[in-house]
Design a protein around this motif. Structure first.
Motif, PDB file in Angstrom:
ATOM      1  N   ILE A   1       0.897   6.806   4.617  1.00  0.00           N
ATOM      2  CA  ILE A   1       0.745   6.741   6.070  1.00  0.00           C
ATOM      3  C   ILE A   1       1.698   5.747   6.732  1.00  0.00           C
ATOM      4  CG2 ILE A   1      -1.002   4.951   6.444  1.00  0.00           C
ATOM      5  CD1 ILE A   1      -2.554   6.999   8.019  1.00  0.00           C
TER       6      ILE A   1
ATOM      7  N   TYR B   1      -5.807   2.084  13.530  1.00  0.00           N
ATOM      8  CA  TYR B   1      -5.786   1.940  12.074  1.00  0.00           C
ATOM      9  C   TYR B   1      -6.631   0.728  11.683  1.00  0.00           C
ATOM     10  CZ  TYR B   1      -1.878   5.064  12.815  1.00  0.00           C
ATOM     11  OH  TYR B   1      -1.106   6.125  13.212  1.00  0.00           O
TER      12      TYR B   1
ATOM     13  N   CYS C   1      -7.371  -1.421   8.766  1.00  0.00           N
ATOM     14  CA  CYS C   1      -6.733  -1.630   7.460  1.00  0.00           C
ATOM     15  C   CYS C   1      -7.498  -2.637   6.615  1.00  0.00           C
ATOM     16  CB  CYS C   1      -5.303  -2.135   7.665  1.00  0.00           C
ATOM     17  SG  CYS C   1      -4.389  -1.160   8.868  1.00  0.00           S
TER      18      CYS C   1
ATOM     19  N   ASN D   1      -4.239   5.483   0.767  1.00  0.00           N
ATOM     20  CA  ASN D   1      -3.387   6.216   1.713  1.00  0.00           C
ATOM     21  C   ASN D   1      -2.276   5.382   2.362  1.00  0.00           C
ATOM     22  OD1 ASN D   1      -4.915   4.643   3.400  1.00  0.00           O
ATOM     23  ND2 ASN D   1      -5.685   6.321   4.674  1.00  0.00           N
ATOM     24  N   PHE D   2      -2.214   4.082   2.044  1.00  0.00           N
ATOM     25  CA  PHE D   2      -1.268   3.222   2.764  1.00  0.00           C
ATOM     26  C   PHE D   2       0.184   3.684   2.633  1.00  0.00           C
ATOM     27  CE2 PHE D   2       1.590  -0.524   2.890  1.00  0.00           C
ATOM     28  CZ  PHE D   2       1.454  -0.819   4.233  1.00  0.00           C
TER      29      PHE D   2
ATOM     30  N   ASP E   1      -9.308   4.675   8.548  1.00  0.00           N
ATOM     31  CA  ASP E   1      -9.329   3.609   7.553  1.00  0.00           C
ATOM     32  C   ASP E   1      -8.055   3.651   6.713  1.00  0.00           C
ATOM     33  OD1 ASP E   1     -11.690   2.638   8.392  1.00  0.00           O
ATOM     34  OD2 ASP E   1     -12.873   3.317   6.680  1.00  0.00           O
ATOM     35  N   VAL E   2      -7.433   2.498   6.508  1.00  0.00           N
ATOM     36  CA  VAL E   2      -6.224   2.414   5.681  1.00  0.00           C
ATOM     37  C   VAL E   2      -6.544   1.576   4.440  1.00  0.00           C
ATOM     38  CG1 VAL E   2      -3.835   1.612   5.589  1.00  0.00           C
ATOM     39  CG2 VAL E   2      -4.727   2.662   7.678  1.00  0.00           C
ATOM     40  N   THR E   3      -6.359   2.175   3.264  1.00  0.00           N
ATOM     41  CA  THR E   3      -6.639   1.506   1.983  1.00  0.00           C
ATOM     42  C   THR E   3      -5.493   1.784   1.014  1.00  0.00           C
ATOM     43  OG1 THR E   3      -7.739   3.418   1.013  1.00  0.00           O
ATOM     44  CG2 THR E   3      -9.113   1.921   2.327  1.00  0.00           C
TER      45      THR E   3
END
Lengths: 551, 551
Positions: free
Chosen positions: B11, B84, B86, B7-8, B2-4
């Motif tokens: 990452i 990913y 997102c 952590n964007f 999961d990308v939020t």
């Protein structure tokens, strides 16, 4: 108590009964968006404010409706309260009558709600459906046509080739007998031709709608077997029940409207407009007076606690009128404590901005203010009469409420000026310009124009003499009345022009609100010439009459 | 993964590197709404379909973007995959550059997503922000002007009264020295007049922007004390960083675009259109060919697995092309298993309709189909060439793809008719009417008109002879070409009319699509008269060419 699709139908009769029994009720709404304040102005008149919010293109929704019912017990001077925190969502899946509906969200509003732990997953999954009264009438008409259609006996349908007519008649007679025989639940019929299948199905659908189900399969000898079964649940009564279910939450709102109970809200103008739009009629009336009379006929007794706390005698005591802060102020001396029999929310429940909790707080604030006023003098009904049917107008320079019942004169505003200046100007430049005339109130229109109101109206004449019509400066100052006259003239001119569509009119009006007022008419030019110029005095604004932080 | 927002930023470099290294990548989008199918028609040409989706008033958003990167290892014939998932949301709170944004949701789309356990709370709370390329350019220009403005030395500002000028100069010199002295973090200055305070603040804001903070208080001797502190973090570099953060997820999409990698999607037309609108330009190009060339320049290698599975030779093997079912079919013989080094989603993860998972499945489906084709004959690149840059066109009668690279002729459709009939007509009535001409395909326009296509084109002449131009019936049948010619004529007429706004044009065009085609032109009337009427034959449609259930 949370109200969702899981319990709405069961709990609705109880809520209706509590509404009938209550002394007053309080409401609050959580929406997917609101008119952005940058589009509003402190110098909006009630009519202009209504038009701005109404003409906002966005099609927002109430996702949570808080309703709190307060029943006063004269005996022990206490309140029985019941709070309902209702989740709303316009459902379409598995709905016979409802349809796809697109709505708007404002990113900042969703960010605000999620910050308050609003549960969007719950509202989208469990929200109770609703329709507006307008839509309900259309749907009910369709339903009635449908039911009527069913009750008309219809002739059997046949294919063009006559050779199959006899066979279809025979099979339909068998099916009619099957339907009439209560002991049978399943029937098998056989035939060979595809055309027979098509016309048997057609006749079943026409005569029995969804009360019969059919399945076809081929047998080994090339015969076709149709198995017909009865579907008991789908009769007319069930259609009506389904219909009522899909009308959903609107039934509660319409009941509330019919109850004619006193309805309390806090800063409720947007809520009231959205309630009318979502549960009654969309779009809202073009005419402001029509909106007022519609609101008044649907909800004849509305009271806004923000208005109540913003006028004397409570104004001096309630120094902050945001709901949470106001509740804290009203919980202390000199306000009386109120006795709540069954406190639905405990004091430490920090559930601010949950609609049910906000409705509860609003009702408590109302009760405390009302009991305080009663302790001073007079009866509750006299006070109510004074506060009732006035919606608080946020961030307003002079007219702080909309009177739903009576006609309101447009404010004269002799102490207000309309200004134009270079886009580099900031608030401070306006303070500087008016520094000799006491505290000012600024209503920005855009980065090149603004209204400026003098707190001390006695200084208006002096300011006008020194600023209005002065030429050769980077700014221009006009009387408010000059601006309004010019604006009305352009609006009138637009109305005369036919063959243009609304979209164009709207764009023009917007422009009229900003630039066109700048052009002075010949009537005004003589007035402007009379004005004598004078050098600006020293800066002496100690406490500028700035925009209230709680807005 | 999961990308939020959590952590964007950390990452992003990793994702960029994986994009550079990957063999191909697959994508999937979850949106707040889609164009409702009732507004589309099976007989839409690619251009008409594009225009319909584009002109859909609704301003939907991608809330979840799935990206899966597949890197093929020639050595052990395996894939390394990275998926990913997102979460996206246009943030406004605490953003310097971003602004309020209103967007649309369709109730049925939200109901669908919540049924798949989509986490709306997470997306509204933790979604990564984005802007379109258009907006970014405007914002960057503003930022640059702002930075430039700051670098220009400006004269000190003074009030009109000259008596304070000297004092202001002295105080500003003290402040300049304080700023230049790296060892000092806090400075106190004293004065008595309000006007001095105002002008010191003005000069600080002009010269040092947010790099200095100030606070004022009264001292006992009526003096004022201003305390000035340095705010280190808010320098130009930080402004640039903030700017990049607010551009947010768009940086990833733009990188993906520049990478020119092969991008795989499943039934990706809507996704592609929304990606262009959300991350590049809004509104989309008016002209269909412009849209194609824009897509092609931004994403030069796109491959749609639904198109790939819907044409020979795979068409015969892949009997169901919905993603989940297709994956099941491709997991069995004759399709080869593919070796995934690090299976990011386990086989039993029933996460269908989570964007990351759907992207992963799509990539796996592509790999299996491609390896199967390779096992038959030829090289991967030959196959890719055949499938590439063709977007699958859902529910289409004849043209099942949009060719992004090449011009497509409009289909001739000699076997298609345009019909008008009473609103009581149902599908079966159309089957009955065409029963003598084999299986048909129906594209409803509204309840009074439809297109009918014959599966067997050889029957078109016979049908035309018996149905087109027949008078005295409750229905009217026209050649498809008659309808299109008439429609093009009205469209041309509209273009010639000036001074009307788009809104009106659009409404007319819609009407042209339904009713105006009914009026035959003089060119056609002779043709219509030539037609001979004949009684309809028996019903013999065994397997009507019905609309595919998976659409």
């Amino acid at each position: 108590m949370d109200v969702t699709i899981d319990n709405f139908e069961q709990i609705l009769p109880e809520i209706k009964q509590k509404i009938e029994e209550c002394t007053f009720c309080s409401i609050d709404c959580e929406l997917t968006g609101i008119t952005q304040y940058k589009n509003l102005n402190s110098f909006d008149t009630p009519r202009i404010r209504y038009e701005k919010i109404k003409n906002n293109d966005n099609n927002f929704l109430i996702l949570q409706f808080g309703l709190c019912l307060f029943k006063y017990n004269e005996g022990d001077k206490s309140y029985e309260t019941n709070a309902y925190n209702c989740y709303l969502f316009p459902r379409s899946v598995n709905c016979k009558y409802s349809r796809d509906l697109s709505f708007s969200c404002l990113n900042s509003s969703l960010e605000f709600l999620i910050e308050q732990n609003f549960d969007f997953n719950k509202v989208f999954k469990k929200g109770v459906s609703f329709v507006s009264k307008d839509q309900e009438e259309i749907l009910r008409h369709k339903l009635e046509l449908d039911l009527e259609e069913r009750s008309i006996p219809k002739g059997t349908l046949y294919p063009s080739k006559k050779e199959f007519h006899q066979q279809i008649d025979t099979l339909m007679t068998e099916i009619d007998e099957f339907v009439q025989n209560e002991n049978e639940t399943r029937k098998e019929i056989k035939f060979t031709e595809f055309v027979v299948r098509i016309f048997i199905e057609k006749n079943i659908r026409q005569k029995y709608q969804k009360r019969l189900k059919y399945e076809n399969k081929f047998l080994e000898n090339k015969e076709r077997l149709m198995t017909i079964t009865k579907v008991d649940s789908l009769d007319i009564k069930s259609d009506l029940d389904d219909f009522e279910k899909e009308i959903g939450f609107s039934r509660l709102i319409w009941f509330l409207s019919q109850s004619q109970k006193l309805i309390i809200g806090h800063n409720m103008m947007t809520d009231v407009m959205q309630i009318l739009r979502q549960f009654f009629t969309s779009p809202l009336p073009e005419n402001f007076e029509d909106f007022k009379s519609m609101t008044n006929s649907l909800f004849p007794k509305i009271l806004d606690t923000k208005y109540m706390a913003s006028v004397p005698p409570l104004k001096e005591l309630v120094t902050n009128t945001t709901l949470g802060d106001m509740d804290k102020i009203l919980s202390k001396d000199p306000f009386p404590t109120i006795k709540i029999e069954n406190d639905v929310y405990s004091v430490n429940d920090e559930k601010l901005h949950e609609a049910g909790y906000d409705a509860y707080l609003t009702g408590c604030c109302y009760a405390r203010m009302m009991h305080y006023l009663e302790s001073l003098k007079g009866s509750r009904s006299t006070f109510e009469e004074f506060y009732i049917n006035r919606l608080y107008l946020m961030k307003s320079f002079d007219t702080i409420y909309i009177d739903l019942k009576n006609f309101q004169e447009e404010p004269k505003r002799d102490n207000v000026f309309y200004l134009e200046f270079p886009s580099s100007w900031e608030t401070q430049d306006l303070y500087d310009l008016f520094s000799a005339y006491g505290p000012i109130f600024i209503g920005w229109i855009n980065d090149r124009s603004a209204f400026v109101g003098l707190q001390n109206a006695d200084n208006a004449k002096k300011a006008a003499g020194q600023l209005v019509g002065v030429s050769g400066r980077e700014y221009k100052v006009y009387f408010y009345s000059t601006f309004i006259n010019q604006k009305n003239k352009s609006a009138l001119g637009e109305k005369k022009e036919n063959g243009k569509n609304k979209q164009i009119d709207k764009r023009k009006r917007n422009k009229g609100g900003t630039n066109q007022g700048a052009e002075t008419t010949s009537d005004e030019s003589s007035e402007l010439k009379k004005v004598k110029t004078e050098e600006n005095g020293s800066v002496n604004i100690e406490k500028p009459f700035e925009q209230n932080a709680d807005w």
